[in-house]
Design an enzyme around this catalytic site. Structure first.
Site, PDB file in Angstrom:
ATOM      1  N   TYR A  29      68.941  -2.183 -55.924  1.00 17.39           N
ATOM      2  CA  TYR A  29      68.846  -2.320 -54.463  1.00 17.39           C
ATOM      3  C   TYR A  29      68.218  -3.671 -54.096  1.00 17.39           C
ATOM      4  O   TYR A  29      67.023  -3.753 -53.773  1.00 17.39           O
ATOM      5  CB  TYR A  29      67.995  -1.195 -53.874  1.00 17.39           C
ATOM      6  CG  TYR A  29      68.599   0.185 -54.051  1.00 17.39           C
ATOM      7  CD1 TYR A  29      69.887   0.467 -53.599  1.00 17.39           C
ATOM      8  CD2 TYR A  29      67.887   1.209 -54.661  1.00 17.39           C
ATOM      9  CE1 TYR A  29      70.448   1.723 -53.766  1.00 17.39           C
ATOM     10  CE2 TYR A  29      68.436   2.474 -54.820  1.00 17.39           C
ATOM     11  CZ  TYR A  29      69.712   2.715 -54.371  1.00 17.39           C
ATOM     12  OH  TYR A  29      70.260   3.956 -54.523  1.00 17.39           O
ATOM     13  N   TRP A  33      65.894  -2.486 -47.223  1.00 15.43           N
ATOM     14  CA  TRP A  33      66.298  -1.171 -46.706  1.00 15.43           C
ATOM     15  C   TRP A  33      65.313  -0.729 -45.634  1.00 15.43           C
ATOM     16  O   TRP A  33      64.106  -1.005 -45.745  1.00 15.43           O
ATOM     17  CB  TRP A  33      66.315  -0.135 -47.828  1.00 15.43           C
ATOM     18  CG  TRP A  33      67.682   0.186 -48.348  1.00 15.43           C
ATOM     19  CD1 TRP A  33      68.436   1.278 -48.037  1.00 15.43           C
ATOM     20  CD2 TRP A  33      68.464  -0.581 -49.270  1.00 15.43           C
ATOM     21  NE1 TRP A  33      69.639   1.230 -48.705  1.00 15.43           N
ATOM     22  CE2 TRP A  33      69.685   0.099 -49.461  1.00 15.43           C
ATOM     23  CE3 TRP A  33      68.278  -1.790 -49.947  1.00 15.43           C
ATOM     24  CZ2 TRP A  33      70.692  -0.366 -50.302  1.00 15.43           C
ATOM     25  CZ3 TRP A  33      69.273  -2.259 -50.776  1.00 15.43           C
ATOM     26  CH2 TRP A  33      70.464  -1.556 -50.946  1.00 15.43           C
ATOM     27  N   ASN A  34      65.840  -0.008 -44.674  1.00 15.82           N
ATOM     28  CA  ASN A  34      65.094   0.349 -43.474  1.00 15.82           C
ATOM     29  C   ASN A  34      63.842   1.193 -43.758  1.00 15.82           C
ATOM     30  O   ASN A  34      62.714   0.704 -43.648  1.00 15.82           O
ATOM     31  CB  ASN A  34      66.080   1.073 -42.540  1.00 15.82           C
ATOM     32  CG  ASN A  34      65.538   1.398 -41.189  1.00 15.82           C
ATOM     33  OD1 ASN A  34      64.388   1.790 -41.061  1.00 15.82           O
ATOM     34  ND2 ASN A  34      66.339   1.265 -40.156  1.00 15.82           N
ATOM     35  N   ASP A  36      62.661   2.311 -46.482  1.00 16.19           N
ATOM     36  CA  ASP A  36      61.887   1.799 -47.622  1.00 16.19           C
ATOM     37  C   ASP A  36      60.840   0.801 -47.136  1.00 16.19           C
ATOM     38  O   ASP A  36      59.670   0.847 -47.523  1.00 16.19           O
ATOM     39  CB  ASP A  36      62.798   1.085 -48.627  1.00 16.19           C
ATOM     40  CG  ASP A  36      63.784   2.024 -49.293  1.00 16.19           C
ATOM     41  OD1 ASP A  36      64.676   2.533 -48.593  1.00 16.19           O
ATOM     42  OD2 ASP A  36      63.663   2.250 -50.512  1.00 16.19           O
ATOM     43  N   GLN A 102      68.936   4.634 -40.335  1.00 20.03           N
ATOM     44  CA  GLN A 102      68.247   5.473 -41.325  1.00 20.03           C
ATOM     45  C   GLN A 102      67.089   6.177 -40.613  1.00 20.03           C
ATOM     46  O   GLN A 102      66.769   5.817 -39.466  1.00 20.03           O
ATOM     47  CB  GLN A 102      67.710   4.593 -42.480  1.00 20.03           C
ATOM     48  CG  GLN A 102      68.368   4.893 -43.815  1.00 20.03           C
ATOM     49  CD  GLN A 102      67.737   4.190 -44.999  1.00 20.03           C
ATOM     50  OE1 GLN A 102      66.957   3.254 -44.840  1.00 20.03           O
ATOM     51  NE2 GLN A 102      68.090   4.623 -46.196  1.00 20.03           N
ATOM     52  N   GLY A 161      69.427   9.106 -45.296  1.00 17.20           N
ATOM     53  CA  GLY A 161      68.553   8.666 -46.377  1.00 17.20           C
ATOM     54  C   GLY A 161      68.621   9.588 -47.585  1.00 17.20           C
ATOM     55  O   GLY A 161      67.947   9.355 -48.583  1.00 17.20           O
ATOM     56  N   ASP A 163      71.425  10.753 -49.722  1.00 17.59           N
ATOM     57  CA  ASP A 163      72.847  10.447 -49.839  1.00 17.59           C
ATOM     58  C   ASP A 163      73.756  11.592 -50.273  1.00 17.59           C
ATOM     59  O   ASP A 163      74.823  11.763 -49.718  1.00 17.59           O
ATOM     60  CB  ASP A 163      73.041   9.282 -50.822  1.00 17.59           C
ATOM     61  CG  ASP A 163      72.179   8.073 -50.478  1.00 17.59           C
ATOM     62  OD1 ASP A 163      71.337   8.169 -49.564  1.00 17.59           O
ATOM     63  OD2 ASP A 163      72.341   7.040 -51.123  1.00 17.59           O
ATOM     64  N   ARG A 196      73.394   9.695 -60.532  1.00 17.83           N
ATOM     65  CA  ARG A 196      73.896   9.051 -59.306  1.00 17.83           C
ATOM     66  C   ARG A 196      74.943   9.949 -58.648  1.00 17.83           C
ATOM     67  O   ARG A 196      75.468  10.882 -59.251  1.00 17.83           O
ATOM     68  CB  ARG A 196      74.551   7.703 -59.666  1.00 17.83           C
ATOM     69  CG  ARG A 196      73.595   6.665 -60.218  1.00 17.83           C
ATOM     70  CD  ARG A 196      72.670   6.074 -59.182  1.00 17.83           C
ATOM     71  NE  ARG A 196      73.378   5.556 -58.023  1.00 17.83           N
ATOM     72  CZ  ARG A 196      72.794   5.102 -56.912  1.00 17.83           C
ATOM     73  NH1 ARG A 196      71.480   5.091 -56.817  1.00 17.83           N
ATOM     74  NH2 ARG A 196      73.501   4.663 -55.890  1.00 17.83           N
ATOM     75  N   TRP A 350      69.716  13.357 -54.806  1.00 19.65           N
ATOM     76  CA  TRP A 350      69.164  14.235 -53.759  1.00 19.65           C
ATOM     77  C   TRP A 350      69.614  15.682 -53.927  1.00 19.65           C
ATOM     78  O   TRP A 350      69.563  16.464 -52.988  1.00 19.65           O
ATOM     79  CB  TRP A 350      69.558  13.709 -52.374  1.00 19.65           C
ATOM     80  CG  TRP A 350      68.857  12.413 -52.039  1.00 19.65           C
ATOM     81  CD1 TRP A 350      69.351  11.146 -52.227  1.00 19.65           C
ATOM     82  CD2 TRP A 350      67.543  12.240 -51.486  1.00 19.65           C
ATOM     83  NE1 TRP A 350      68.425  10.211 -51.823  1.00 19.65           N
ATOM     84  CE2 TRP A 350      67.305  10.854 -51.354  1.00 19.65           C
ATOM     85  CE3 TRP A 350      66.539  13.131 -51.087  1.00 19.65           C
ATOM     86  CZ2 TRP A 350      66.125  10.327 -50.836  1.00 19.65           C
ATOM     87  CZ3 TRP A 350      65.356  12.612 -50.568  1.00 19.65           C
ATOM     88  CH2 TRP A 350      65.161  11.223 -50.449  1.00 19.65           C
ATOM     89  N   GLU A 393      62.155   5.833 -59.177  1.00 19.16           N
ATOM     90  CA  GLU A 393      62.755   6.062 -57.851  1.00 19.16           C
ATOM     91  C   GLU A 393      62.595   7.533 -57.446  1.00 19.16           C
ATOM     92  O   GLU A 393      62.273   7.844 -56.307  1.00 19.16           O
ATOM     93  CB  GLU A 393      64.238   5.678 -57.903  1.00 19.16           C
ATOM     94  CG  GLU A 393      64.958   5.758 -56.563  1.00 19.16           C
ATOM     95  CD  GLU A 393      66.435   5.368 -56.674  1.00 19.16           C
ATOM     96  OE1 GLU A 393      66.922   5.136 -57.804  1.00 19.16           O
ATOM     97  OE2 GLU A 393      67.092   5.297 -55.620  1.00 19.16           O
TER      98      GLU A 393
HETATM   99  C1  GLC Z   1      69.192   5.393 -51.679  1.00 17.72           C
HETATM  100  C2  GLC Z   1      68.369   6.483 -51.015  1.00 17.72           C
HETATM  101  C3  GLC Z   1      67.862   5.983 -49.682  1.00 17.72           C
HETATM  102  C4  GLC Z   1      67.069   4.705 -49.893  1.00 17.72           C
HETATM  103  C5  GLC Z   1      67.861   3.669 -50.693  1.00 17.72           C
HETATM  104  C6  GLC Z   1      67.038   2.474 -51.117  1.00 17.72           C
HETATM  105  O1  GLC Z   1      70.343   5.102 -50.973  1.00 17.72           O
HETATM  106  O2  GLC Z   1      69.122   7.644 -50.859  1.00 17.72           O
HETATM  107  O3  GLC Z   1      67.079   6.960 -49.046  1.00 17.72           O
HETATM  108  O4  GLC Z   1      66.680   4.170 -48.677  1.00 17.72           O
HETATM  109  O5  GLC Z   1      68.396   4.243 -51.848  1.00 17.72           O
HETATM  110  O6  GLC Z   1      65.926   2.878 -51.862  1.00 17.72           O
END
Ligand code: GLC
Length: 428
Positions: A29, A33-34, A36, A102, A161, A163, A196, A350, A393
């Site tokens: 990533y 990210w929002n 996060d 998000q 959030g 997924d 994943r 998730w 994570e």
């Molecule tokens: C994944 C998670 C999401 C998070 C992102 C970055 O997409 O599901 O909640 O914001 O990763 O960590």
């Protein structure tokens, strides 16, 4: 040992800081990210309040004219991630981004940082953030409640959030993937594919992105055109809580003229929650707005009811029973999905794993509702997970295995702000 972990957590935040904004983890990533970033701000606030607020300010640099704050800001191109700005069709924007939002945790975290900063400090900056947060919450009220029920709908599982929650499976099975352009995933090059989402999930994710892109991400049109439209208890609880915190900020900062609007949102969301209550299950679940069907499983966000301010025993009593039942089934609370449900998978994202940020919010709500015993169970389990598997994570609730990306920013942040046994860093 926890002092070492505190130091390691701080170094993870500093290491993932790309200069005013922080990425969740390297490789998997590589953008901002929002939610996060907002949780990261809580972690920074334990040792650098200016830097904490800067993280939030930088996120709002990506706010769209309609008020939406995107779930990803693509500040500079990084080929290690898919789907990037080209796939979203936003490359020509001043700040390329994804096309949906998000969970809005900003107002809650800004309030917390502001109140713990002490008299007058940070006030001018929080004052500048206030109208931006208002605009974002207004965007949710305007565009994410198309049937006017008061619950918040998402147009993409990524907007929640969470997924690949099993509750998305039924609504996602109706998403037609015919004609979507071929693509190559990058996530499975960084992380074991078993941890994943599946390939079919990704095809459907991209079909929804294609639908949004075809509308030019016009919020009203997207809500009508998206093949996926599901009311989410997670985002509904989080927005309800954030509205209460925004109202507290309004009172404190003298934005009294905004209070009636915020109070209207609060009343509406409280009503909206009633539609998400699944009486057979005894928990709030998802509601597919296309079919009218409620979700069938107890997910971790059901335990956010106290965080949202729900104090109704008709909700809290069955939740306590679910909590205790699930606590008897797994070693580490709180699994993202019910281990007694057939959709549960302990390591797949998730569909079962524990996420430290969700635990933080659950425990915060339990504490505020007076349930210190369960709150402490959640905190202690989160601390045990980090001691066992580091700043992963997410974690298996069954055996504590750390999964997904490593050196993860939000796990480090909530360790510092809450899970660490070091009391000076406890936020709850
Ligand atoms: C994944 C998670 C999401 C998070 C992102 C970055 O997409 O599901 O909640 O914001 O990763 O960590």
């Amino acid at each position: 040992m926890s002092a070492d972990l505190d130091a390691l957590a701080r170094s993870i935040l500093k290491d993932n800081d790309l200069g005013g904004y922080t990425i969740p983890t390297k490789g998997l990533y590589p953008y901002q990210w929002n939610w996060d970033s907002i949780f990261v701000a809580l972690g920074f606030a334990t040792f650098d309040q200016d830097r904490a607020l800067e993280e939030i300010e930088s996120l709002f640099e990506g706010q769209w004219d309609d008020g939406m704050v995107p779930h990803i800001l693509f500040r500079k191109d990084d080929p290690s991630y898919f789907p990037g700005p080209d796939a979203w069709g936003t490359s020509d924007r001043a700040m390329p981004s994804s096309g949906h939002s998000q969970p809005p945790v900003a107002a809650t975290v800004v309030r917390e940082i502001f109140e713990s900063a002490g008299e007058g400090k940070l006030e001018a900056r929080v004052r500048a953030l206030f109208p931006k947060m208002m605009a974002w919450h207004r965007w949710f009220a305007t565009y994410r409640d198309p049937q006017g029920h008061g619950s918040v709908a998402i147009i993409h599982p990524w907007e929640s959030g969470r997924d690949n929650l099993p509750d998305w499976d039924a609504p996602m099975s109706a998403v037609d993937t015919t004609g979507i352009p071929a693509f190559t995933r990058k996530d499975t090059a960084h992380v074991d594919p078993e941890m994943r989402p599946r390939q079919i999930d990704y095809e459907r994710y991209m079909a929804i992105v294609a639908a949004g892109r075809a509308c030019g991400w016009n919020a009203r049109k997207v809500t009508q055109a998206s093949p996926f439209l599901v009311a989410d208890p997670g985002i509904t609880f989080i927005l309800l809580r954030a509205n209460r915190d925004l109202a507290a900020l309004a009172r404190r900062l003298g934005f009294d003229a905004d209070l009636p609007e915020i109070e209207g949102w609060i009343a509406k969301l409280e009503r909206g929650l009633e539609r998400l209550w699944n009486p057979e299950l005894g928990a709030h679940t998802t509601l597919d707005l296309k079919t009218g069907k409620l979700g069938q499983g107890v997910s971790s966000v059901a335990f956010l009811a106290p965080y949202a301010g729900v104090r109704d025993e008709a909700v809290l009593a069955p939740l306590r029973a679910h909590f205790d039942r699930i606590a008897g089934r797994v070693d580490y609370m709180v699994p993202s999905y019910d281990p007694d449900h057939q959709g549960f998978e302990h390591l797949r994202y998730w569909r079962g794993p524990v996420w430290a940020v969700v635990n933080f919010m659950i425990a915060r709500g339990l504490t505020q509702a007076g349930d210190h015993t369960r709150a402490e169970r959640v905190r202690a389990d989160t601390a045990r997970l980090v001691k066992h598997s580091g700043f992963a994570e997410y974690f298996s609730p069954v055996d504590g295995t750390g999964a997904g990306g490593k050196s993860f920013s939000w796990t480090a942040a909530v360790w510092l702000a809450w899970a660490s046994p070091n009391p000076s860093q406890r936020a709850a």
